[in-house]
Design an enzyme around this catalytic site. Structure first.
Site, PDB file in Angstrom:
ATOM      1  N   CYS A 171       0.896  -1.179   0.000  1.00  0.00           N
ATOM      2  CA  CYS A 171       0.000   0.000   0.000  1.00  0.00           C
ATOM      3  C   CYS A 171       0.921   1.212   0.000  1.00  0.00           C
ATOM      4  O   CYS A 171       1.264   1.749   1.054  1.00  0.00           O
ATOM      5  CB  CYS A 171      -0.859   0.004   1.264  1.00  0.00           C
ATOM      6  N   ALA A 172       1.348   1.647  -1.179  1.00  0.00           N
ATOM      7  CA  ALA A 172       2.564   2.455  -1.243  1.00  0.00           C
ATOM      8  C   ALA A 172       2.378   3.973  -1.372  1.00  0.00           C
ATOM      9  O   ALA A 172       3.317   4.717  -1.107  1.00  0.00           O
ATOM     10  CB  ALA A 172       3.447   1.958  -2.387  1.00  0.00           C
ATOM     11  N   ALA A 173       1.206   4.445  -1.812  1.00  0.00           N
ATOM     12  CA  ALA A 173       1.077   5.888  -2.073  1.00  0.00           C
ATOM     13  C   ALA A 173       0.904   6.672  -0.770  1.00  0.00           C
ATOM     14  O   ALA A 173       0.298   6.152   0.165  1.00  0.00           O
ATOM     15  CB  ALA A 173      -0.123   6.143  -2.980  1.00  0.00           C
ATOM     16  N   GLY A 227       4.154   7.336  -1.243  1.00  0.00           N
ATOM     17  CA  GLY A 227       5.481   6.851  -1.597  1.00  0.00           C
ATOM     18  C   GLY A 227       6.578   7.135  -0.576  1.00  0.00           C
ATOM     19  O   GLY A 227       7.743   6.813  -0.808  1.00  0.00           O
ATOM     20  N   GLY A 228       6.204   7.708   0.571  1.00  0.00           N
ATOM     21  CA  GLY A 228       7.221   8.045   1.580  1.00  0.00           C
ATOM     22  C   GLY A 228       8.040   6.843   2.026  1.00  0.00           C
ATOM     23  O   GLY A 228       9.259   6.925   2.151  1.00  0.00           O
ATOM     24  N   ASP A 259      -5.601  -4.212  -6.399  1.00  0.00           N
ATOM     25  CA  ASP A 259      -6.111  -4.428  -5.059  1.00  0.00           C
ATOM     26  C   ASP A 259      -5.081  -5.313  -4.354  1.00  0.00           C
ATOM     27  O   ASP A 259      -4.829  -6.455  -4.784  1.00  0.00           O
ATOM     28  CB  ASP A 259      -7.477  -5.145  -5.144  1.00  0.00           C
ATOM     29  N   ASP A 270       1.794  -1.096   4.887  1.00  0.00           N
ATOM     30  CA  ASP A 270       1.507   0.173   5.574  1.00  0.00           C
ATOM     31  C   ASP A 270       0.023   0.427   5.296  1.00  0.00           C
ATOM     32  O   ASP A 270      -0.335   1.087   4.324  1.00  0.00           O
ATOM     33  CB  ASP A 270       2.413   1.270   5.003  1.00  0.00           C
ATOM     34  N   CYS A 327      -1.050   4.432  11.095  1.00  0.00           N
ATOM     35  CA  CYS A 327      -0.818   5.702  11.793  1.00  0.00           C
ATOM     36  C   CYS A 327      -2.027   6.028  12.671  1.00  0.00           C
ATOM     37  O   CYS A 327      -2.464   7.170  12.739  1.00  0.00           O
ATOM     38  CB  CYS A 327      -0.471   6.815  10.827  1.00  0.00           C
TER      39      CYS A 327
HETATM   40  C1  SAM Z   1      -1.234   4.590   4.998  1.00  0.00           C
HETATM   41  S1  SAM Z   1      -1.439   4.809   3.307  1.00  0.00           S
HETATM   42  C2  SAM Z   1       0.129   4.359   2.662  1.00  0.00           C
HETATM   43  C3  SAM Z   1       1.207   5.400   2.858  1.00  0.00           C
HETATM   44  C4  SAM Z   1       2.502   5.041   2.151  1.00  0.00           C
HETATM   45  N1  SAM Z   1       2.974   3.736   2.543  1.00  0.00           N
HETATM   46  C5  SAM Z   1       3.572   6.070   2.400  1.00  0.00           C
HETATM   47  O1  SAM Z   1       4.422   5.858   3.279  1.00  0.00           O
HETATM   48  O2  SAM Z   1       3.591   7.091   1.708  1.00  0.00           O
HETATM   49  C6  SAM Z   1      -2.408   3.440   2.838  1.00  0.00           C
HETATM   50  C7  SAM Z   1      -2.665   3.348   1.358  1.00  0.00           C
HETATM   51  O3  SAM Z   1      -3.345   2.123   1.084  1.00  0.00           O
HETATM   52  C8  SAM Z   1      -4.164   2.326  -0.041  1.00  0.00           C
HETATM   53  N2  SAM Z   1      -5.147   1.224  -0.133  1.00  0.00           N
HETATM   54  C9  SAM Z   1      -6.413   1.148   0.342  1.00  0.00           C
HETATM   55  N3  SAM Z   1      -6.965  -0.035   0.043  1.00  0.00           N
HETATM   56  C10 SAM Z   1      -6.025  -0.751  -0.636  1.00  0.00           C
HETATM   57  C11 SAM Z   1      -6.001  -2.041  -1.220  1.00  0.00           C
HETATM   58  N4  SAM Z   1      -7.059  -2.856  -1.171  1.00  0.00           N
HETATM   59  N5  SAM Z   1      -4.865  -2.430  -1.857  1.00  0.00           N
HETATM   60  C12 SAM Z   1      -3.784  -1.623  -1.911  1.00  0.00           C
HETATM   61  N6  SAM Z   1      -3.756  -0.376  -1.385  1.00  0.00           N
HETATM   62  C13 SAM Z   1      -4.866   0.055  -0.747  1.00  0.00           C
HETATM   63  C14 SAM Z   1      -4.765   3.702   0.234  1.00  0.00           C
HETATM   64  O4  SAM Z   1      -5.285   4.276  -0.940  1.00  0.00           O
HETATM   65  C15 SAM Z   1      -3.555   4.461   0.801  1.00  0.00           C
HETATM   66  O5  SAM Z   1      -2.884   5.130  -0.208  1.00  0.00           O
END
Ligand code: SAM
Length: 340
Positions: A139-141, A143-144, A193, A211, A265
């Site tokens: 779950c990368a966006a 991107g931090g 997903d 994350d 978080c």
């Molecule tokens: C806590 S944020 C991630 C922050 C990121 N790791 C960073 O450090 O910048 C969680 C992310 O999971 C994504 N997300 C939600 N459901 C998901 C799924 N089923 N599969 C993958 N990503 C998902 C969200 O859109 C969100 O961007």
């Protein structure tokens, strides 16, 4: 109708605290955290007390920047204090809530630094990435953590995934801004997903970071749309199901012997300890990895609340150490389920 409280910061007049979220958190967290919740509450509701760490980009020149940070009173985080701490990772902290300006994205130019909550380096460091390893950031966006992972080592393959298409675009832009071309060749960015990746790529990765999507305590407190905030609170109880499904997929994607780090978080026990306990109780090939050494070695910079787990740490914000909330848990996959 919801009453709104004004955030305590002079400089953050646009930010308004959402009363309905604050009341909900008061009820839950005074029960789960006890007295420390009062301090945490003060920090979370006062953006003027928030701190921002400066993570240098090892792929951009930063000698002048480092000199400048020293002059401004910043100091290196974790220097020599952790069992795993790659020299290439340089993160600076100021004792005061000073915030460097964010750099603008410019095509063809690598950014010199990334501003972040220092506690978000803990899940990255817990993963102990080594050169050549295959790693999945599920779950990368925005991107931090992907950028932080690349400060630690040069992976053989990094798969960054994000389900939300707007956030996926941001992830791509972050990677473009921080990662040089030769390293980008070993990175795949997908828009899937995360719950399906385990079946699609079983036993592929040495390390997986989950994350997870969670009730992001800081940002939820400042929801500007009260109807949306109320709806989120109602849907909050569904998050552990999604978090568990993501973890099960991550476990499938992990090679036997591989390491998994889960982070959120939020302070919420239901999304933190309970989710990890459920994994440990239901997956016989998964064992906890002790993180107490990390907590001991960085207690000068972070405040931890008890979790009742050796494998789970909870960073809670305090004045002058306004990092977190951040929950980190570390697990190891012993063997493939197929062998059972
Ligand atoms: C806590 S944020 C991630 C922050 C990121 N790791 C960073 O450090 O910048 C969680 C992310 O999971 C994504 N997300 C939600 N459901 C998901 C799924 N089923 N599969 C993958 N990503 C998902 C969200 O859109 C969100 O961007």
């Amino acid at each position: 109708m919801l009453t709104r409280l004004k955030a305590k910061s002079e400089g953050e007049l646009a930010k308004q605290i959402c009363r309905v979220v604050l009341d909900h958190f008061d009820k839950q967290y005074s029960k789960e955290l006890g007295d420390p919740w009062n301090t945490v509450r003060d920090i979370l509701t006062s953006p003027s007390l928030w701190q921002y760490a400066v993570l240098l980009n090892r792929f951009g020149y930063h000698f002048e920047l480092e000199k400048d940070l020293h002059l401004k009173g910043y100091r290196r985080l974790f220097q020599g204090s952790l069992p795993y701490y790659p020299k290439s990772m340089k993160c600076y902290l100021s004792g005061t809530p000073d915030r460097m300006a964010s750099e603008k994205h410019q095509v063809g130019n690598l950014k010199k630094y990334y501003l972040l909550n220092a506690a978000s380096l803990l899940p990255v460091l817990a993963l102990e990435l080594r050169d050549g390893e295959k790693v999945l950031d599920l779950c990368a966006a925005p991107g931090g953590k992907s950028v932080s992972l690349l400060q630690c080592a040069w992976p053989g393959f990094l798969h960054c995934n994000e389900y939300d298409s707007l956030r996926w675009r941001r992830l791509r832009q972050t990677l473009e801004s921080f990662v040089p071309q030769p390293l980008r060749n070993v990175i795949k960015v997908s828009e899937l997903d995360g719950r399906e990746i385990g079946d699609a790529q079983p036993e592929t990765f040495d390390k997986v970071l989950v994350d997870a999507p969670c009730s992001n305590d800081r940002s939820w407190l400042f929801s500007s749309d009260t109807q949306k905030a109320t709806c989120r609170i109602h849907q909050r109880r569904n998050l552990p199901v999604l978090q568990l499904e993501l973890l099960r997929s991550a476990i499938k994607a992990l090679c036997p012997g591989g390491l998994l780090v889960y982070s959120t978080c939020t302070l919420s026990k239901a999304e933190n300890q309970d989710v990890i306990n459920e994994v440990l109780n239901s997956c016989s090939n998964i064992v906890p990895v002790d993180l107490r050494e990390i907590a001991k070695n960085c207690s000068q910079d972070f405040t931890f609340a008890p979790t009742g787990q050796e494998c789970g740490l909870l960073v809670i914000p305090e004045k002058g150490k306004a990092w977190g909330p951040m929950y980190v848990a570390k697990l190891k996959k012993l063997h493939s389920m197929k062998k059972l």
